[in-house]
Write a protein that holds these residues in place. Structure first.
Motif, PDB file in Angstrom:
ATOM      1  N   ILE A   1       0.842  -1.200   0.000  1.00 20.16           N
ATOM      2  CA  ILE A   1       0.000   0.000   0.000  1.00 20.16           C
ATOM      3  C   ILE A   1       0.877   1.250   0.000  1.00 20.16           C
ATOM      4  N   SER A  18       0.709   3.600  -3.233  1.00 17.74           N
ATOM      5  CA  SER A  18       0.038   4.887  -3.035  1.00 17.74           C
ATOM      6  C   SER A  18       0.972   6.065  -3.327  1.00 17.74           C
ATOM      7  N   LYS A  19       2.252   5.799  -3.492  1.00 22.14           N
ATOM      8  CA  LYS A  19       3.176   6.854  -3.923  1.00 22.14           C
ATOM      9  C   LYS A  19       2.858   7.288  -5.349  1.00 22.14           C
ATOM     10  N   ASN A  22      -3.378   6.882  -6.508  1.00 24.36           N
ATOM     11  CA  ASN A  22      -4.155   7.207  -5.328  1.00 24.36           C
ATOM     12  C   ASN A  22      -5.012   6.002  -4.904  1.00 24.36           C
ATOM     13  N   VAL A  23      -4.437   5.133  -4.084  1.00 16.06           N
ATOM     14  CA  VAL A  23      -5.211   3.985  -3.593  1.00 16.06           C
ATOM     15  C   VAL A  23      -5.242   4.001  -2.068  1.00 16.06           C
ATOM     16  N   GLY A  24      -6.324   3.506  -1.537  1.00 15.34           N
ATOM     17  CA  GLY A  24      -6.469   3.423  -0.082  1.00 15.34           C
ATOM     18  C   GLY A  24      -6.153   2.020   0.397  1.00 15.34           C
TER      19      GLY A  24
END
Lengths: 271, 86
Positions: free
Chosen positions: B47, B51-52, B55-57
């Protein structure tokens, strides 16, 4: 070193002790020197099933604690020459079982020339059950064709694959066998009981046998005679087949197909 | 006999229900109970890395280890956000 076999299930009342008694007897009858150990500290019952309850003097915990030696604690079976029973303690706490203690007992049994040691596991997944499976080379997982039993069997398989010595040391994994007990071919045919194939498919463990549901098991335990000794009993024959398969003999499955009773049987009853 | 067939006729076939329920719950419990220790850590790091760039949660990445006979399959499922990239 003796080959260590744990008989386990997770759930209680599925036939672990009945199975331990019959398989150990079967192996002894085949000429193997066999010991069967009750790991159910506080709730021992193997002695009753084997019919030696009045000859218990010392138990597993006494041996673990050095209060008696194995020769004193092992009870010779009344039917078989090669079979010895090591009862559980009825009074002690479960915590009295230590890994080192159990290992010592198993090693000593090996030195005494035992070929097989059958560990009759208590129900549950706590200390006693984990101790029973820790040193296993093979496991017979007993399961009834019923939802809670199958789920618990899967749980105990997970524990075998993570907590046994073989798993911890990264050795060849414990050899698993599935034994389906209390099987009713009629109810399976009527679609109201899981078939042995269903159970095997769910648990993904090779099947070693199917033991039919039978009144004979109660008759056997009433008398303190392992079910495998019974004459003209499907249960006895099924257990003999299990022992044969365990010894790598080829035996087709029996008592899994429902045969409609004939007219005479229906009229006059009978077993 | 008519009484018997009456009973047999109305009996429910529940074994298939049992099998279906068991296969679901066993698959689920195998996933949670037999997962090796590194899976949660792996999931956290994945993650962090992904996410860098996207845009993921935390809920958009699922890590699962499945066992089939002698073969273990590590399945990483990443759900990317819906808006077009270009």
């Amino acid at each position: 070193m003796a080959r260590v076999i744990v008989v386990t299930s997770g759930k209680g009342g599925v036939g672990k002790t009945t199975t331990s008694a019959s398989i150990s007897t079967g192996l002894a009858l085949r000429g193997y020197k066999t010991a069967v150990i009750d790991f159910d500290v506080g709730l021992r019952n193997l002695d009753l099933i084997m019919g030696c309850e009045r000859r218990v003097v010392y138990d597993l915990i006494n041996v673990v604690n050095g209060e008696a030696n194995l020769h004193q604690a092992l009870i010779k079976d009344k039917h078989c020459e090669n079979l010895f029973i090591l009862p559980a303690s009825q009074t002690r706490d479960k915590d009295a079982l230590t890994e080192e203690g159990v290992e010592k007992v198993l090693k000593e049994l090996g030195h005494m020339g035992f070929d097989y040691v059958i560990c009759d596991s208590p129900a549950g997944i706590e200390r006693g059950a984990v101790m029973a499976l820790t040193f296993a080379d093979e496991a017979i997982v007993v399961s009834n064709p019923e939802v809670s039993s199958v789920r618990d069997s899967d749980r105990i398989l997970g524990i075998l694959q993570s907590k046994s010595r073989r798993a911890m040391e990264g050795r060849e994994p414990v050899k698993e066998h599935l034994l389906v007990t209390r099987y009713s071919p009629k109810r399976v045919e009527d679609g109201e009981m899981l078939s042995y194939k269903d159970v095997q498919e769910l648990l993904r463990v090779p099947l070693i046998g199917v033991i039919p549901e039978s009144d004979d098991v109660l008759q056997a335990s009433n008398q303190g005679t392992p079910a495998i000794h019974l004459k003209d009993s499907d249960v006895a024959t099924a257990y003999q087949d299990v022992v044969a398969r365990f010894l790598d003999e080829d035996r087709p499955l029996r008592f899994v197909a429902y045969e409609k009773p004939g007219l005479l049987k229906r009229l006059f009853g009978g077993k | 006999m008519s009484l018997l067939s009456y009973f047999f006729g109305t009996k429910q076939k529940t074994a298939s229900v049992a099998k279906e329920r068991l296969s679901l719950i066993i698959a689920h419990e195998r996933g949670t109970n037999r997962a090796p220790d590194f899976l949660p850590e792996l999931q956290r790091e994945l993650i962090a890395v992904i996410s860098k760039y996207v845009n993921v949660g935390p809920d958009d990445i699922k890590v699962q280890l499945e066992k089939q006979d002698n073969c273990e399959i590590l399945e990483v499922n990443i759900t990317l956000p819906e808006q077009p990239q270009r």
